[in-house]
Design a protein around this motif. Structure first.
Motif, PDB file in Angstrom:
ATOM      1  N   ASP A   1       0.820  -1.214   0.000  1.00 35.31           N
ATOM      2  CA  ASP A   1       0.000   0.000   0.000  1.00 35.31           C
ATOM      3  C   ASP A   1       0.853   1.263   0.000  1.00 35.31           C
ATOM      4  N   GLY A   2       0.202   2.405  -0.071  1.00 30.20           N
ATOM      5  CA  GLY A   2       0.884   3.692  -0.166  1.00 30.20           C
ATOM      6  C   GLY A   2       1.764   4.028   1.021  1.00 30.20           C
ATOM      7  N   LYS A   3       1.540   3.386   2.143  1.00 30.17           N
ATOM      8  CA  LYS A   3       2.366   3.605   3.334  1.00 30.17           C
ATOM      9  C   LYS A   3       3.487   2.579   3.450  1.00 30.17           C
ATOM     10  N   GLY A   4       3.598   1.687   2.451  1.00 35.50           N
ATOM     11  CA  GLY A   4       4.648   0.671   2.459  1.00 35.50           C
ATOM     12  C   GLY A   4       4.285  -0.587   3.223  1.00 35.50           C
TER      13      GLY A   4
ATOM     14  N   GLU B   1       9.579  -0.661  -1.386  1.00 33.20           N
ATOM     15  CA  GLU B   1       8.634   0.210  -0.691  1.00 33.20           C
ATOM     16  C   GLU B   1       7.358   0.421  -1.488  1.00 33.20           C
ATOM     17  N   ALA B   2       7.314  -0.089  -2.688  1.00 37.33           N
ATOM     18  CA  ALA B   2       6.128   0.059  -3.536  1.00 37.33           C
ATOM     19  C   ALA B   2       6.061  -1.137  -4.465  1.00 37.33           C
TER      20      ALA B   2
ATOM     21  N   ARG C   1      -6.108  -1.018 -13.488  1.00 34.53           N
ATOM     22  CA  ARG C   1      -5.949   0.353 -12.996  1.00 34.53           C
ATOM     23  C   ARG C   1      -6.282   1.396 -14.041  1.00 34.53           C
TER      24      ARG C   1
END
Length: 166
Positions: free
Chosen positions: A18-21, A119-120, A165
């Motif tokens: 997710d966007g927060k890692g 991280e992504a 997406r």
């Protein structure tokens, strides 16, 4: 309906970071992580011994691995052999961290673990008995030692998610 077998992991699944890692552990793996006395799922995460991925397991496997070291110590003492218990624990657990999964089954890898998962992007989960592997898809795509079927499945999953997406 998924079969829940505490401490046993099988199958393959994928999840986005997710966007927060944070990494969300798919339910087929998360549900098999035994609950501790406080009703929480504690996931122990470490580096794979040979492959560029992480391995994860519950408290039951952590305890089993600790017990093995103590048995090895006892065997060495019985046989009058040298045994460095501290070194054995260090070798086994130096890069191992405990994470309490949140209510959605997510954990945020520390700096050391992010070296393996990034991280992504997305991750692949592969059950292997008493533990499961966590692969960052980019690393999986570049790893010649990785299972070729897993690499194809990961590429297909990533491609299908990319199309969704748009």
């Amino acid at each position: 309906m998924a079969v829940v077998t505490p401490g046993r992991y099988s199958g393959t699944n994928f999840a986005a970071i997710d966007g927060k890692g944070r990494i969300a552990v798919p339910s087929q793996f998360r549900n098999n992580v035994p609950l501790n006395a406080d009703g929480q799922r504690v996931l122990w995460v470490s580096f794979h011994e040979k492959l560029p991925c992480l391995v994860a397991y519950g408290q039951d496997q952590y305890d089993r691995l600790s017990d093995e070291i103590e048995r090895d110590r006892d065997t060495a003492l019985t046989r009058n052999l040298d045994f460095d218990e501290d070194e054995a624990f260090k070798r086994r657990f130096s890069y191992t961290e405990a994470y309490t999964l949140d209510d959605s089954g997510r954990f945020l890898p520390n700096f050391t673990a992010r070296d393996r998962v990034g991280e992504a992007g997305a991750t692949a989960f592969v059950g292997s008995g008493r533990r499961f592997e966590i692969w960052w898809l980019q690393t999986l795509a570049e790893c010649g030692e990785a299972d070729p079927v897993l690499r194809r499945l990961a590429a297909a999953w990533e491609e299908s998610k990319g199309k969704a997406r748009k």
